[in-house]
Design a protein around this motif. Structure first.
Motif, short mmCIF file in Angstrom:
data_model
loop_
_atom_site.label_atom_id
_atom_site.label_comp_id
_atom_site.label_asym_id
_atom_site.label_seq_id
_atom_site.Cartn_x
_atom_site.Cartn_y
_atom_site.Cartn_z
N UNK A 20 5.67 7.18 5.16
CA UNK A 20 7.02 6.85 4.72
C UNK A 20 7.66 6.18 5.65
N UNK A 21 7.55 6.35 7.06
CA UNK A 21 8.56 5.73 8.12
C UNK A 21 7.91 4.61 8.88
N UNK A 22 6.67 4.45 9.06
CA UNK A 22 5.88 3.67 10.08
C UNK A 22 5.89 2.28 9.64
N UNK A 23 5.65 1.83 8.11
CA UNK A 23 5.56 0.76 7.63
C UNK A 23 7.08 -0.02 8.11
N UNK B 47 10.88 17.64 5.21
CA UNK B 47 11.68 17.65 6.49
C UNK B 47 11.02 17.69 7.73
N UNK B 48 10.21 19.07 8.06
CA UNK B 48 9.24 19.23 9.19
C UNK B 48 8.09 18.23 9.30
N UNK B 49 7.64 17.72 8.12
CA UNK B 49 6.66 16.60 8.56
C UNK B 49 7.23 15.42 9.00
N UNK B 50 8.31 14.82 8.54
CA UNK B 50 9.01 13.85 8.94
C UNK B 50 9.21 13.71 10.54
N UNK B 51 9.94 15.03 10.79
CA UNK B 51 10.28 15.41 12.27
C UNK B 51 9.10 15.50 12.93
N UNK C 29 0.74 -1.20 -0.16
CA UNK C 29 -0.20 0.08 0.09
C UNK C 29 0.79 1.42 -0.08
N UNK C 30 1.95 1.20 0.64
CA UNK C 30 3.06 2.48 0.82
C UNK C 30 3.43 2.60 -0.71
N UNK C 31 3.78 1.75 -1.34
CA UNK C 31 4.14 1.76 -2.74
C UNK C 31 3.00 2.32 -3.99
N UNK C 32 2.13 1.33 -3.84
CA UNK C 32 1.21 1.55 -4.93
C UNK C 32 0.23 2.81 -4.59
N UNK C 33 0.67 3.50 -3.51
CA UNK C 33 -0.37 4.70 -3.13
C UNK C 33 0.20 5.82 -3.96
N UNK C 34 1.47 5.57 -4.84
CA UNK C 34 2.15 6.47 -5.96
C UNK C 34 3.09 7.62 -5.35
N UNK C 35 3.63 7.16 -4.39
CA UNK C 35 4.98 7.97 -3.70
C UNK C 35 5.78 8.13 -4.85
N UNK C 36 6.37 7.19 -5.40
CA UNK C 36 7.38 7.65 -6.48
C UNK C 36 6.92 8.13 -7.78
N UNK C 37 5.79 7.51 -8.08
CA UNK C 37 5.35 8.32 -9.20
C UNK C 37 4.99 9.95 -9.27
N UNK C 38 4.49 10.28 -7.96
CA UNK C 38 4.30 11.76 -7.78
C UNK C 38 5.74 12.35 -7.66
N UNK C 39 6.87 11.68 -6.91
CA UNK C 39 8.22 12.34 -6.91
C UNK C 39 8.80 12.43 -8.05
N UNK C 40 8.66 11.65 -9.01
CA UNK C 40 9.24 11.78 -10.13
C UNK C 40 8.59 12.66 -11.17
#
Length: 471
Positions: free
Chosen positions: A382-385, A313-317, A277-288
């Motif tokens: 991004x991190x919890x999985x 960065x602030x969101x991850x923190x 679900x993390x990958x097929x949610x489109x994160x890499x597609x949107x990043x590219x």
């Protein structure tokens, strides 16, 4: 006396506590834990810098080495191939060599990769370096969160393990920002710095006590726990729990097919499901696609990169700070809901553009969508999985299960990246509506199947999810 002898093993591991004993180790944070985590996440920074390198270096490499767009595409994508190979072997290597030595070995591959890129004059050496770098980060993507989860106290495990994702994000961001102003060979040289820092730091941190317990090295396990929790802290309860749970497991060599036994079904579904679900949610597609989105909205790609950094960065923190306060499940659901909203905004913006109505607001809507998605993803998805992956698998199958989950994550990344342009040609708005539907499904999946692991010991989590493994 040998480490594994019963009298030595039980001397501390089974010592009862009384009112005069020192504080329990379950909530103790020491300099050693913090330093060990920082050394481990140098590998996460290497991961992020490797991923973030290709975008700012594209023009310089293509001009200096005379590469075609197709040749540079091979250079960019071969990192994922190397990472999948590394992921396949990561669990087995970490189980055989230990967490520290595995991180050290991975850094050797990363160092070779960066040096090959720095000194490359031809495309094949460039690709070989990128492949080696990919292999290294494929192994690191598994072993870093596992090591951190196995050394940290239960009440801080989530926050410390999520620093892995924070450092990946910082690694990507640093490459994006400094890549704007420095040559690509210098950028690659900077990539070697965290490799060297981790390789040196590994000599000064303890091995995972749970890996030592798996091997029956009880004396070394006690020594590692004392270093991590403090010499004056009572470790008997934590050590006894590690020993008792380890001894109830079938510690024979687990094969991949053993993972599909009924007793491991729940943990496998949760681990694999979150990565898919993390990958097929489109994160890499949107990043590219981010650069072209920013340009279409009237901004330069460099301005867009800075905007992404300011959001990510602030969101991850924030996710790190909330991890052991709100818990994993609420943060995951809020994060997935936010990515769903971001994809909906992107889909609507392209739908408006296709309908040729209110064209002026379409790029702005797309810009807002991509920033909402990026911020929400960084908060939790991004991190919890990776945090949960490091927590739910029993030590006897952790290597095989972790390898499987990590391979699926990297394979999903490749599938989405490869198919994205084809999907966009078929239906631009439909692609983002599909991603939104998957993000919505993630919320339901987390609500129904993912357990809350905040404040629980690894042994308690694993026993509750894999009850049949107990005698």
């Amino acid at each position: 006396m040998e480490d594994g002898s019963p009298s030595t093993a039980k001397s501390l591991l089974l010592t009862p506590m009384d009112s005069s004993d020192p504080p329990s180790s379950s909530s103790t944070t020491t300099v050693v834990v913090v330093f060990s985590t920082l050394v481990a996440v140098c590998g996460s920074f290497v991961f992020g810098s490797a991923v973030g390198f290709s975008s700012p270096a594209e023009t310089g490499i293509m001009d200096d080495l005379g590469l075609s767009l197709e040749e540079y595409s091979v250079f960019g994508s071969i990192l994922t191939i190397g990472a999948m190979i590394g992921a396949v072997l990561s669990g087995k290597i970490a189980d055989k060599l230990g967490r520290r030595m595995t991180m050290g070995l991975s850094e050797m591959f990363c160092l070779f990769g960066w040096l090959a890129v720095i000194y490359s004059k031809v495309s094949w050496l460039l690709d070989a370096g990128r492949l080696s770098l990919g292999y290294g980060i494929g192994v690191l993507s598994y072993v870093v969160p596992v090591y951190i989860a196995e050394i940290t106290p239960q009440n801080l495990r989530g926050a410390f393990t999520t620093v892995n994702q924070l450092m990946i994000c910082i690694g990507v961001s640093v490459m994006w920002l400094i890549g704007i102003v420095i040559p690509w060979r210098t950028l690659a040289l900077i990539g070697t710095i965290p490799c060297l820092l981790q390789a040196i730091g590994l000599f000064f941190i303890p091995e995972s006590p749970r890996w030592l317990a798996k091997l029956g090295m009880w004396k070394d396990c006690e020594s590692a726990l004392h270093r991590l929790r403090g010499e004056n802290v009572d470790i008997s309860v934590e050590a006894a729990e590690i020993r008792d749970y380890t001894e109830t497991l079938h510690l024979s060599e687990a094969r991949v097919f053993d993972l599909f036994q009924p007793e491991y079904a729940k943990s496998l579904i949760v681990g694999v499901g979150l990565m898919v679900l993390q990958q097929f949610g489109g994160v890499n597609a949107i990043a590219f696609y981010a650069s072209s989105i920013f340009i279409s909205a009237g901004y330069s790609s460099s301005t867009g990169s800075i905007a992404m950094v300011i959001i990510q960065v602030p969101s991850t923190l924030l996710g790190v700070l909330l991890m052991d306060v709100s818990g994993r499940r609420p943060l995951l659901m809020v994060s997935a809901a936010g990515t769903c909203l971001g994809c909906l905004l992107l889909g609507i913006s392209f739908l408006i553009q296709d309908l040729q109505q209110n064209i002026g607001i379409s790029p702005i809507l797309a810009l807002v969508g991509i920033l909402v998605f990026s911020g929400s993803f960084s908060l939790g998805m991004g991190g919890i999985p990776w945090v949960i992956m490091s927590e739910i698998f029993p030590i006897n199958i952790k290597g095989s299960a972790g390898s499987l989950v990590t391979v699926i994550n990297w394979f999903g990344s490749w599938v989405v990246s490869y198919s994205f342009n084809f999907l966009m040609e078929f239906s631009t708005e439909g692609t983002f509506f599909m991603f939104a539907a998957i993000c919505c499904l993630t919320v339901i999946f987390v609500a129904k199947l993912v357990p809350e692991t905040k404040g629980r010991t690894l042994e308690d989590i694993q026993a509750s999810m894999n009850p049949v493994t107990l005698n």
